[in-house]
Design a protein around this motif. Sequence first.
Motif, mmCIF file in Angstrom:
data_model
loop_
_atom_site.group_PDB
_atom_site.id
_atom_site.type_symbol
_atom_site.label_atom_id
_atom_site.label_comp_id
_atom_site.label_asym_id
_atom_site.label_seq_id
_atom_site.Cartn_x
_atom_site.Cartn_y
_atom_site.Cartn_z
ATOM 1 N N TRP A 63 0.818 -1.215 0.000
ATOM 2 C CA TRP A 63 0.000 0.000 0.000
ATOM 3 C C TRP A 63 0.854 1.269 0.000
ATOM 4 O O TRP A 63 0.348 2.364 0.229
ATOM 5 C CB TRP A 63 -0.933 0.010 1.219
ATOM 6 C CG TRP A 63 -2.242 -0.676 0.974
ATOM 7 C CD1 TRP A 63 -2.452 -1.989 0.678
ATOM 8 C CD2 TRP A 63 -3.550 -0.065 1.029
ATOM 9 N NE1 TRP A 63 -3.793 -2.251 0.542
ATOM 10 C CE2 TRP A 63 -4.495 -1.086 0.751
ATOM 11 C CE3 TRP A 63 -4.003 1.222 1.285
ATOM 12 C CZ2 TRP A 63 -5.861 -0.845 0.716
ATOM 13 C CZ3 TRP A 63 -5.375 1.458 1.260
ATOM 14 C CH2 TRP A 63 -6.294 0.439 0.971
ATOM 15 N N VAL A 64 2.160 1.155 -0.244
ATOM 16 C CA VAL A 64 3.053 2.294 -0.133
ATOM 17 C C VAL A 64 2.645 3.441 -1.051
ATOM 18 O O VAL A 64 2.764 4.617 -0.684
ATOM 19 C CB VAL A 64 4.515 1.863 -0.387
ATOM 20 C CG1 VAL A 64 4.690 1.269 -1.780
ATOM 21 C CG2 VAL A 64 5.464 3.025 -0.147
ATOM 22 N N MET A 65 2.158 3.147 -2.242
ATOM 23 C CA MET A 65 1.766 4.199 -3.183
ATOM 24 C C MET A 65 0.697 5.102 -2.574
ATOM 25 O O MET A 65 0.771 6.332 -2.647
ATOM 26 C CB MET A 65 1.260 3.574 -4.480
ATOM 27 C CG MET A 65 0.865 4.574 -5.549
ATOM 28 S SD MET A 65 0.217 3.704 -7.013
ATOM 29 C CE MET A 65 -0.087 5.105 -8.105
ATOM 30 N N ASN A 66 -0.297 4.486 -1.959
ATOM 31 C CA ASN A 66 -1.375 5.246 -1.338
ATOM 32 C C ASN A 66 -0.926 5.867 -0.013
ATOM 33 O O ASN A 66 -1.174 7.052 0.249
ATOM 34 C CB ASN A 66 -2.572 4.331 -1.098
ATOM 35 C CG ASN A 66 -3.736 5.024 -0.409
ATOM 36 O OD1 ASN A 66 -4.536 5.707 -1.029
ATOM 37 N ND2 ASN A 66 -3.844 4.844 0.904
ATOM 38 N N ASN A 67 -0.242 5.079 0.811
ATOM 39 C CA ASN A 67 0.102 5.550 2.151
ATOM 40 C C ASN A 67 1.100 6.702 2.142
ATOM 41 O O ASN A 67 1.050 7.584 3.007
ATOM 42 C CB ASN A 67 0.658 4.391 2.978
ATOM 43 C CG ASN A 67 -0.393 3.330 3.269
ATOM 44 O OD1 ASN A 67 -1.584 3.553 3.074
ATOM 45 N ND2 ASN A 67 0.048 2.170 3.725
ATOM 46 N N LYS A 68 2.016 6.683 1.168
ATOM 47 C CA LYS A 68 3.020 7.746 1.072
ATOM 48 C C LYS A 68 2.600 8.842 0.085
ATOM 49 O O LYS A 68 3.370 9.770 -0.169
ATOM 50 C CB LYS A 68 4.360 7.149 0.630
ATOM 51 C CG LYS A 68 4.970 6.167 1.617
ATOM 52 C CD LYS A 68 5.337 6.830 2.934
ATOM 53 C CE LYS A 68 6.061 5.866 3.858
ATOM 54 N NZ LYS A 68 6.403 6.484 5.160
ATOM 55 N N LYS A 69 1.380 8.717 -0.466
ATOM 56 C CA LYS A 69 0.832 9.718 -1.392
ATOM 57 C C LYS A 69 1.785 9.963 -2.563
ATOM 58 O O LYS A 69 2.105 11.099 -2.935
ATOM 59 C CB LYS A 69 0.531 11.027 -0.657
ATOM 60 C CG LYS A 69 -0.424 10.871 0.523
ATOM 61 C CD LYS A 69 -0.630 12.190 1.237
ATOM 62 C CE LYS A 69 -1.581 12.050 2.426
ATOM 63 N NZ LYS A 69 -1.076 11.124 3.452
ATOM 64 N N LEU A 70 2.235 8.876 -3.174
ATOM 65 C CA LEU A 70 3.172 8.964 -4.292
ATOM 66 C C LEU A 70 2.435 9.314 -5.573
ATOM 67 O O LEU A 70 1.411 8.717 -5.905
ATOM 68 C CB LEU A 70 3.913 7.631 -4.456
ATOM 69 C CG LEU A 70 4.650 7.131 -3.204
ATOM 70 C CD1 LEU A 70 5.339 5.809 -3.492
ATOM 71 C CD2 LEU A 70 5.648 8.172 -2.708
ATOM 72 N N ASN A 71 2.955 10.255 -6.316
ATOM 73 C CA ASN A 71 2.330 10.681 -7.562
ATOM 74 C C ASN A 71 2.156 9.506 -8.513
ATOM 75 O O ASN A 71 3.092 8.722 -8.722
ATOM 76 C CB ASN A 71 3.172 11.772 -8.219
ATOM 77 C CG ASN A 71 2.564 12.269 -9.512
ATOM 78 O OD1 ASN A 71 2.829 11.699 -10.570
ATOM 79 N ND2 ASN A 71 1.738 13.298 -9.419
ATOM 80 N N TYR A 72 0.968 9.379 -9.069
ATOM 81 C CA TYR A 72 0.641 8.195 -9.869
ATOM 82 C C TYR A 72 1.508 8.082 -11.117
ATOM 83 O O TYR A 72 1.749 6.979 -11.623
ATOM 84 C CB TYR A 72 -0.849 8.203 -10.235
ATOM 85 C CG TYR A 72 -1.236 9.016 -11.443
ATOM 86 C CD1 TYR A 72 -1.633 8.413 -12.630
ATOM 87 C CD2 TYR A 72 -1.200 10.411 -11.400
ATOM 88 C CE1 TYR A 72 -1.990 9.147 -13.737
ATOM 89 C CE2 TYR A 72 -1.557 11.159 -12.485
ATOM 90 C CZ TYR A 72 -1.952 10.540 -13.665
ATOM 91 O OH TYR A 72 -2.309 11.286 -14.765
ATOM 92 N N GLU A 73 1.991 9.210 -11.650
ATOM 93 C CA GLU A 73 2.866 9.148 -12.831
ATOM 94 C C GLU A 73 4.305 8.853 -12.421
ATOM 95 O O GLU A 73 5.001 8.067 -13.079
ATOM 96 C CB GLU A 73 2.779 10.462 -13.593
ATOM 97 C CG GLU A 73 1.440 10.700 -14.274
ATOM 98 C CD GLU A 73 1.407 11.985 -15.057
ATOM 99 O OE1 GLU A 73 1.023 11.936 -16.249
ATOM 100 O OE2 GLU A 73 1.767 13.035 -14.495
#
Length: 439
Positions: A63-73
Amino acid sequence: MRKTLFALTAALTLTTTAWAQTATGGSYAPSEAIKQAQQEFQDSKFGIFIHWGIYSMLGDGEWVMNNKKLNYEEYTHLAGGFCPSKFDARAWVRAFKDAGARYVTFTSRHHDGFSMFKTATSSYNVVDGTPFKRDVVAELAQACHSEGLGLHLYYSHLDWHRTDYPLGRTGRKLGRPTQGQNYDSYLKFMKQQLTELLTGYGKIDCIWFDGWWDHDSDASPFDWRLPEQYALIHKLQPGCLVANNHHQSPFAGEDIQIFERDVPGENKAGLSGQAVSLLPLETCQTMNESWGYDIADSNYKSADELIQLLASTAGRNANLLLNIGPRPDGELPQESLDRLKAIGQWLRVNGESIYGTRGGMVSPRHWGVTTQRGDTLYVHILDWADTALPLPIGNRKVKSATLLAGGAAVKTSAIPGGVVVLLPQVPTGPDTVVKLVLK
């Protein structure tokens, strides 16, 4: 001993407990192929869950992409560095088989939207979008088929990458545009990928959905159009089971029921409050705290705890799906391998009490559980500091009683409403199994 027996007899609950169950709603009637697959699934009892993708490179869970608010691009550039040089599907599967697992559930596509298989839907996949250029699902399918393990494919219903996926309650701070959301387009994409998975990789035993809950807080109910997806799966592979980790009572078209981080009937993790249905059951649980690889998570459950979890799950008439998060280089963590080895050693001695059984006639107790096959009742003693154990088996008589490990005879004594098992010593180890043949 006579005083002990008297006290145990007085405290004995003489009535076995029926499971609280609900029937699947809707008009779905499983085919004969599905009924056979359900039975085989229930017989298998133990599977390995694998969470692995480009998120593993960050070592902070799936879930790191969501939890760390990483830009989708920006996140997509992880794919350019994904080259797991130590990935060996055959070595994975052999380790799982040695551990006694009968099937593997693999994350073909998780919430980050990256496909771990070659797909014509986009280049955002492990073959076309990474220097690795190998189809992980294909290699895993070949290894599973060769070694005789079933292959189940996890497939995410939600997607933090595609702009046509209608935003739910997750993935809202990743920079995705709000225009372009189109579920017709997204559903077409999912059905194309499901078709690829079910026509290009041989026999697939189950499609394991996750993510329905992403729209459980919508102002108006979101229509995932599940019947279309379920019908497609059953059409392409008539014996392929459908599962959905939605934390609700089963929907029409589903063939098994999933409980996350809890055995059926318990809700300690807060994700499994739904009633236990008549469908085949499965509990998914992690070895440590994380599903995907987390470099900081060393909080592993002991081998004894995992053995007890396997027995407890079987005693509740369910399968255990035990998770491992491989490292970004493709290796399985040594901590996981050590625990798999211990489980395998235990199953080689006690597997008779797990495989092909159903929940026993004595419902789960504070001391443990029972499993059963025909007239053979297996008593799994997990936590009991005495040599006398009362069992409420009604008017059934004991034909023989032995310790499953070693085969030593065990004495029993009849009491009103059941028997007392008289053990040679106070149980030690994770699970002392007594085999009772009833008449």
